[in-house]
Write a protein that holds these residues in place. Structure first.
Motif, PDB file in Angstrom:
ATOM      1  N   GLY A 253     150.853  81.879  33.700  1.00  0.00           N
ATOM      2  CA  GLY A 253     149.447  81.546  33.472  1.00  0.00           C
ATOM      3  C   GLY A 253     148.871  80.697  34.583  1.00  0.00           C
ATOM      4  N   GLU A 254     147.671  80.146  34.324  1.00  0.00           N
ATOM      5  CA  GLU A 254     146.976  79.343  35.334  1.00  0.00           C
ATOM      6  C   GLU A 254     147.673  78.001  35.553  1.00  0.00           C
ATOM      7  N   LEU A 255     147.468  77.457  36.739  1.00  0.00           N
ATOM      8  CA  LEU A 255     148.052  76.164  37.084  1.00  0.00           C
ATOM      9  C   LEU A 255     147.381  75.062  36.282  1.00  0.00           C
ATOM     10  N   CYS A 256     148.203  74.228  35.664  1.00  0.00           N
ATOM     11  CA  CYS A 256     147.697  73.081  34.904  1.00  0.00           C
ATOM     12  C   CYS A 256     147.717  71.840  35.790  1.00  0.00           C
ATOM     13  N   GLN A 257     146.973  70.826  35.416  1.00  0.00           N
ATOM     14  CA  GLN A 257     146.936  69.596  36.205  1.00  0.00           C
ATOM     15  C   GLN A 257     148.276  68.879  36.223  1.00  0.00           C
ATOM     16  N   CYS A 258     149.161  69.235  35.260  1.00  0.00           N
ATOM     17  CA  CYS A 258     150.482  68.603  35.217  1.00  0.00           C
ATOM     18  C   CYS A 258     151.425  69.205  36.249  1.00  0.00           C
ATOM     19  N   GLY A 259     151.029  70.352  36.849  1.00  0.00           N
ATOM     20  CA  GLY A 259     151.871  70.991  37.850  1.00  0.00           C
ATOM     21  C   GLY A 259     152.579  72.230  37.367  1.00  0.00           C
ATOM     22  N   LYS A 260     152.583  72.452  36.031  1.00  0.00           N
ATOM     23  CA  LYS A 260     153.191  73.665  35.494  1.00  0.00           C
ATOM     24  C   LYS A 260     152.111  74.726  35.294  1.00  0.00           C
ATOM     25  N   CYS A 261     152.522  75.943  35.042  1.00  0.00           N
ATOM     26  CA  CYS A 261     151.581  77.046  34.823  1.00  0.00           C
ATOM     27  C   CYS A 261     151.622  77.500  33.368  1.00  0.00           C
ATOM     28  N   GLY A 262     150.458  77.832  32.842  1.00  0.00           N
ATOM     29  CA  GLY A 262     150.386  78.415  31.512  1.00  0.00           C
ATOM     30  C   GLY A 262     150.404  77.439  30.358  1.00  0.00           C
ATOM     31  N   CYS A 263     150.122  76.161  30.591  1.00  0.00           N
ATOM     32  CA  CYS A 263     150.072  75.184  29.499  1.00  0.00           C
ATOM     33  C   CYS A 263     148.939  75.519  28.529  1.00  0.00           C
ATOM     34  N   LEU A 264     149.091  75.097  27.287  1.00  0.00           N
ATOM     35  CA  LEU A 264     148.057  75.331  26.276  1.00  0.00           C
ATOM     36  C   LEU A 264     146.706  74.798  26.736  1.00  0.00           C
ATOM     37  N   VAL A 323     138.277  80.019  22.215  1.00  0.00           N
ATOM     38  CA  VAL A 323     139.118  78.831  22.435  1.00  0.00           C
ATOM     39  C   VAL A 323     139.726  78.343  21.120  1.00  0.00           C
ATOM     40  N   SER A 324     139.038  78.573  20.006  1.00  0.00           N
ATOM     41  CA  SER A 324     139.587  78.194  18.698  1.00  0.00           C
ATOM     42  C   SER A 324     140.830  79.015  18.388  1.00  0.00           C
ATOM     43  N   GLU A 325     140.766  80.318  18.668  1.00  0.00           N
ATOM     44  CA  GLU A 325     141.923  81.172  18.431  1.00  0.00           C
ATOM     45  C   GLU A 325     143.096  80.783  19.326  1.00  0.00           C
ATOM     46  N   ASN A 326     142.785  80.381  20.555  1.00  0.00           N
ATOM     47  CA  ASN A 326     143.855  79.933  21.461  1.00  0.00           C
ATOM     48  C   ASN A 326     144.487  78.631  20.987  1.00  0.00           C
ATOM     49  N   LEU A 327     143.637  77.709  20.502  1.00  0.00           N
ATOM     50  CA  LEU A 327     144.169  76.454  19.960  1.00  0.00           C
ATOM     51  C   LEU A 327     145.048  76.740  18.743  1.00  0.00           C
ATOM     52  N   ALA A 328     144.614  77.672  17.902  1.00  0.00           N
ATOM     53  CA  ALA A 328     145.395  78.027  16.716  1.00  0.00           C
ATOM     54  C   ALA A 328     146.774  78.554  17.097  1.00  0.00           C
ATOM     55  N   TRP A 329     146.866  79.222  18.210  1.00  0.00           N
ATOM     56  CA  TRP A 329     148.152  79.724  18.704  1.00  0.00           C
ATOM     57  C   TRP A 329     149.126  78.560  18.881  1.00  0.00           C
ATOM     58  N   GLY A 330     148.633  77.484  19.529  1.00  0.00           N
ATOM     59  CA  GLY A 330     149.486  76.305  19.704  1.00  0.00           C
ATOM     60  C   GLY A 330     149.751  75.584  18.394  1.00  0.00           C
ATOM     61  N   LEU A 331     148.705  75.447  17.559  1.00  0.00           N
ATOM     62  CA  LEU A 331     148.866  74.752  16.282  1.00  0.00           C
ATOM     63  C   LEU A 331     149.864  75.460  15.372  1.00  0.00           C
ATOM     64  N   SER A 332     149.910  76.784  15.457  1.00  0.00           N
ATOM     65  CA  SER A 332     150.819  77.533  14.586  1.00  0.00           C
ATOM     66  C   SER A 332     152.269  77.129  14.827  1.00  0.00           C
ATOM     67  N   ILE A 333     152.594  76.831  16.081  1.00  0.00           N
ATOM     68  CA  ILE A 333     153.957  76.384  16.405  1.00  0.00           C
ATOM     69  C   ILE A 333     154.244  75.051  15.712  1.00  0.00           C
ATOM     70  N   LEU A 334     153.279  74.117  15.810  1.00  0.00           N
ATOM     71  CA  LEU A 334     153.458  72.798  15.204  1.00  0.00           C
ATOM     72  C   LEU A 334     153.536  72.891  13.689  1.00  0.00           C
TER      73      LEU A 334
END
Length: 404
Positions: A253-264, A323-334
């Protein structure tokens, strides 16, 4: 009234015990609110005469005041509560673009107005900007500097709350946040992660009151996460628990400010929402949003998209849904890992209310096991800006009033 360990060591043993009992009384009054002498005696397992003797000292020093009564007939016992002017703390909630400051008293009341300061965590001089704001606010509200017991600051990043260090600040020399503030304020300083302080505020004052297992998401440029398990805020072994933004979701995925790619964060944050909106406007997508910002996309803010969506603009509604559906993707894991009873959403995107809540619920029903997702309630914080400032105050007062 509050003594350091060094000051306490110079006192006679009898006076130390008396002070510690008074500190326990202060702690009880802070946590429970007004209490009668008999209630205090029962909670502390001491006699009524002892309670009244200790209270006399606290009243004489204006730490505690007597109020009202608690009986309908017969002799009416007084209630005791902390005095409004007994204790103050100065608290700062550092954001990605600006910070919010407040003076809060021992009754958890904000004194005067909340002040906004144009500084984020990477500002090399924020301690001086915050001190200037403090002086202005104290003067405006008439708060004596000597009555301000401590300074508390919450901020994004990997926070070592024991040593007051933010490991996410770019300039390593500037990471000792507590040290920087102590030099200027000459007071004890407490530093914590902003998401955890939001969660603490929600737990004490907001939607999470009385709940045991909760996740509080601050939906902003990043995705702050405060986790409550069995009624307690989870910090993790090093204090770094809750780095929700940087769970890797998209391969390559895209580069995140943390230096990794594809972060939520790269597919579900406020910044991503703005990116999508600007791309749609550049492609001349037919909408009121395009019409208004066609020639000035640099002025576009999240609040503009939310406002347009609330007025029925199809593009804005579509962007919020994405963006809500994308956030839900991460929330589903939690959700499947932690099985919370409640998720509270706050931050700029939360101001869209049902326009983000319903897409989240629909997506979670798709992503999660039904028997788990049906138990989770998704709520929007009852406070527009969250309870972060009050959360910091609760954290400070709880530590200040604890008997070591």
């Amino acid at each position: 009234m509050l003594l350091s360990q060094e000051e306490l060591s110079y006192m006679a043993v009898v006076e130390q015990k008396r002070y510690q009992l008074q500190l326990q009384m202060i702690s009880l009054l802070y946590q429970a609110g007004p209490l009668t002498a008999s209630a205090l005696a029962k909670k502390l397992n001491i006699s009524l005469p002892t309670v009244r003797s200790l209270m006399e000292g606290l009243i004489d020093t204006s730490v505690v005041s007597q109020i009202g009564d608690s009986a309908k007939s017969g002799r009416k016992p007084f209630n005791y509560q902390l005095s409004e002017s007994a204790f103050y703390v100065f608290v700062v909630e550092v954001g990605h673009s600006h910070s919010r400051c407040a003076i809060i008293n021992g009754l958890n009341q904000i004194v005067g107005k909340v002040q906004v300061v144009a500084a984020n965590m990477d500002n090399p001089d924020f301690e001086f900007l915050f001190y200037q704001a403090f002086q202005e606010m104290a003067n405006a509200s008439g708060v004596d500097n000597k009555r301000v017991s401590a300074v508390g600051i919450s901020m994004p990043g990997l926070i070592d709350s024991v040593n007051g260090i933010n490991h996410t600040i770019g300039n390593e020399v500037k990471r000792d946040v507590a040290g920087r503030l102590r030099k200027v304020f000459k007071k004890p300083v407490f530093v914590e992660n902003d998401a955890r302080m939001n969660a603490l505020g929600e737990l004490v004052f907001g939607m999470a009151r009385g709940k045991q297992n909760v996740m509080v998401v601050n939906w902003n440029d990043g995705l702050g996460l405060g986790i409550v398990v069995d009624g307690r805020i989870i910090s993790g072994s090093d204090g770094f628990a809750g780095e929700f933004s940087h769970i890797r979701i998209v391969r390559n995925g895209e580069l995140c400010q943390c230096g990794k790619c594809g972060c939520l964060q790269t597919i579900a944050s406020a910044n991503y929402l703005l990116k999508l909106a600007k791309e749609a406007i550049a492609q001349e997508h037919t909408s009121h949003l395009t019409a208004q910002f066609r020639n000035c996309t640099n002025e576009l803010k999240v609040s503009d998209i939310v406002e347009m969506a609330q007025r029925g603009d199809e593009l804005s509604l579509s962007l919020l849904r994405q963006v809500s559906e994308n956030l839900a993707w991460g929330l589903s894991i939690l959700i499947q890992l932690n099985n919370p009873e409640l998720i509270v959403i706050n931050g700029p995107l939360a101001k869209a209310g049902e326009l983000i809540r319903m897409p989240l619920l629909l997506a979670l029903n798709q992503y999660c096991l039904r028997d788990i997702s049906k138990q989770v309630s998704i709520e929007i914080s009852s406070h527009d800006d969250g309870y972060g400032l009050l959360g910091v105050a609760v954290m400070i007062f709880t530590k200040m009033f604890s008997v070591s």
